[in-house]
Design an enzyme around this catalytic site. Sequence first.
Site, PDB file in Angstrom:
ATOM      1  N   HIS A  48     -22.888  -8.628  16.870  1.00 15.74           N
ATOM      2  CA  HIS A  48     -22.064  -7.639  16.160  1.00 15.74           C
ATOM      3  C   HIS A  48     -22.409  -7.560  14.669  1.00 15.74           C
ATOM      4  O   HIS A  48     -22.022  -6.616  13.997  1.00 15.74           O
ATOM      5  CB  HIS A  48     -20.565  -7.895  16.373  1.00 15.74           C
ATOM      6  CG  HIS A  48     -20.011  -9.072  15.636  1.00 15.74           C
ATOM      7  ND1 HIS A  48     -19.905 -10.320  16.205  1.00 15.74           N
ATOM      8  CD2 HIS A  48     -19.534  -9.202  14.378  1.00 15.74           C
ATOM      9  CE1 HIS A  48     -19.367 -11.156  15.328  1.00 15.74           C
ATOM     10  NE2 HIS A  48     -19.138 -10.498  14.204  1.00 15.74           N
ATOM     11  N   ASP A  78     -22.672 -11.929  22.564  1.00 15.97           N
ATOM     12  CA  ASP A  78     -22.666 -11.675  21.122  1.00 15.97           C
ATOM     13  C   ASP A  78     -23.770 -12.461  20.401  1.00 15.97           C
ATOM     14  O   ASP A  78     -23.567 -12.984  19.312  1.00 15.97           O
ATOM     15  CB  ASP A  78     -21.291 -11.998  20.516  1.00 15.97           C
ATOM     16  CG  ASP A  78     -21.137 -11.376  19.116  1.00 15.97           C
ATOM     17  OD1 ASP A  78     -21.731 -10.311  18.878  1.00 15.97           O
ATOM     18  OD2 ASP A  78     -20.452 -11.969  18.277  1.00 15.97           O
ATOM     19  N   GLY A 153     -18.154 -14.151   6.557  1.00 12.08           N
ATOM     20  CA  GLY A 153     -19.413 -14.571   5.956  1.00 12.08           C
ATOM     21  C   GLY A 153     -20.208 -15.562   6.782  1.00 12.08           C
ATOM     22  O   GLY A 153     -21.415 -15.533   6.784  1.00 12.08           O
ATOM     23  N   SER A 155     -19.909 -15.954  10.135  1.00  9.67           N
ATOM     24  CA  SER A 155     -20.094 -15.485  11.503  1.00  9.67           C
ATOM     25  C   SER A 155     -21.595 -15.376  11.769  1.00  9.67           C
ATOM     26  O   SER A 155     -22.332 -14.794  10.983  1.00  9.67           O
ATOM     27  CB  SER A 155     -19.435 -14.122  11.638  1.00  9.67           C
ATOM     28  OG  SER A 155     -19.584 -13.611  12.918  1.00  9.67           O
ATOM     29  N   LEU A 207     -20.668  -9.176  41.261  1.00 10.17           N
ATOM     30  CA  LEU A 207     -20.126  -8.734  42.555  1.00 10.17           C
ATOM     31  C   LEU A 207     -19.302  -7.466  42.402  1.00 10.17           C
ATOM     32  O   LEU A 207     -19.154  -6.695  43.338  1.00 10.17           O
ATOM     33  CB  LEU A 207     -19.247  -9.824  43.174  1.00 10.17           C
ATOM     34  CG  LEU A 207     -19.923 -11.151  43.538  1.00 10.17           C
ATOM     35  CD1 LEU A 207     -18.913 -12.073  44.211  1.00 10.17           C
ATOM     36  CD2 LEU A 207     -21.127 -10.933  44.431  1.00 10.17           C
ATOM     37  N   GLY A 208     -18.723  -7.274  41.222  1.00 10.79           N
ATOM     38  CA  GLY A 208     -17.910  -6.075  41.016  1.00 10.79           C
ATOM     39  C   GLY A 208     -16.497  -6.214  41.511  1.00 10.79           C
ATOM     40  O   GLY A 208     -15.924  -5.297  42.102  1.00 10.79           O
ATOM     41  N   ILE A 211     -10.652 -10.337  39.413  1.00  5.54           N
ATOM     42  CA  ILE A 211     -10.109 -11.524  40.074  1.00  5.54           C
ATOM     43  C   ILE A 211      -9.114 -12.244  39.181  1.00  5.54           C
ATOM     44  O   ILE A 211      -9.061 -12.014  37.973  1.00  5.54           O
ATOM     45  CB  ILE A 211     -11.256 -12.518  40.426  1.00  5.54           C
ATOM     46  CG1 ILE A 211     -12.116 -12.790  39.177  1.00  5.54           C
ATOM     47  CG2 ILE A 211     -12.094 -11.991  41.581  1.00  5.54           C
ATOM     48  CD1 ILE A 211     -13.232 -13.807  39.389  1.00  5.54           C
TER      49      ILE A 211
END
Length: 348
Positions: A48, A78, A153, A155, A207-208, A211
Amino acid sequence: SSLEELFNQQQPQDENAPRRGPRNPQPIQSEGSGFIVRPDGFIYTNFHVVEGADAINVKLKDGREFKAKTVGTDEKTDIAVIKIDAANLPVAQFANSDDVRVGQFAFAIGAPFKLDYTFTYGVISGKGRSKLIASGGYSISDYLQTDASINPGNSGGPLCDIDGKVVGMNTLINGLNRGLGFAIPSNLTNEIGQQLITGHKILRPWLGIRIESLGDDPSIRDLFKGLDKGVVVRTIEADAPAYKSELRPFDVITQVDGAAVTTDTQLQREILKKKIGQSVELTVWRKGQTMKIAVTTGELPNDISQASNEIKPQVPSKPEESTNKFGLQVQELTKEMALRMKLGVTEG
């Protein structure tokens, strides 16, 4: 809402990717830190921090400045790798983050461009933090938690142990209380980083299914009398791999290829170990019976809701705004289910 959305919604202004709006013709400057992992100029940072960047400037500890280019990014964790043209740079040493213990010292280092270096310290307050937001979202990293102050700063910068070895990459998860800093463990950071350096796109099996751990939702616990552990299938995404299998909503998954799973995080971790296109055998509890169901994994899409928006051609398409984001599977309500769920109606 997923981790990525959290970053997008709650990023402090100065970490936003350069975007020009009608009100601000000036490009926005995003800031963050990183650490050098190869003498020839490869640097790890947060995705990011460099997302959507037109140009990336890197300033080293010795004051030299370089233009950098993005080598690869992995939005789901990220993590990003950028590179500067330089040689013989000092590199960060990694510690094995699996050996990190709660209570050991932790030091966060960062350097916002306008300021000099910031160094904050504390201890490792927790490990294996996977659900940082209550979203049922897809969380790949088990974060280290620290009370060392992590601000915009630092991150993307390193979280180090007392020997100065990197145990994690600081990640700004804003909007949480002070005293709660999080870092992506160094083992995961390096595993993803090395793949990005070699030019591989990070692909993950999927798997889509949406859960939750059995017992997380008291309102449905009565449906699963006689079972105390497992992972409940709440929704199956339209056209996702599981949609083409015998799996149904309200099935409880207890094993993946014979390995017991009792939490949604464990299930996700077992699936992440598989290859895309591999057949996985799920042991499933359904209405008091145990069965085995094979599902072939697919590739995790970048935007999960996008994947479920592909309406099958024979379905008349509705106006955009009323289209449900998630694919549904339905079944007729039986009297027995209605009584169990205390619905007050017996048909539907």
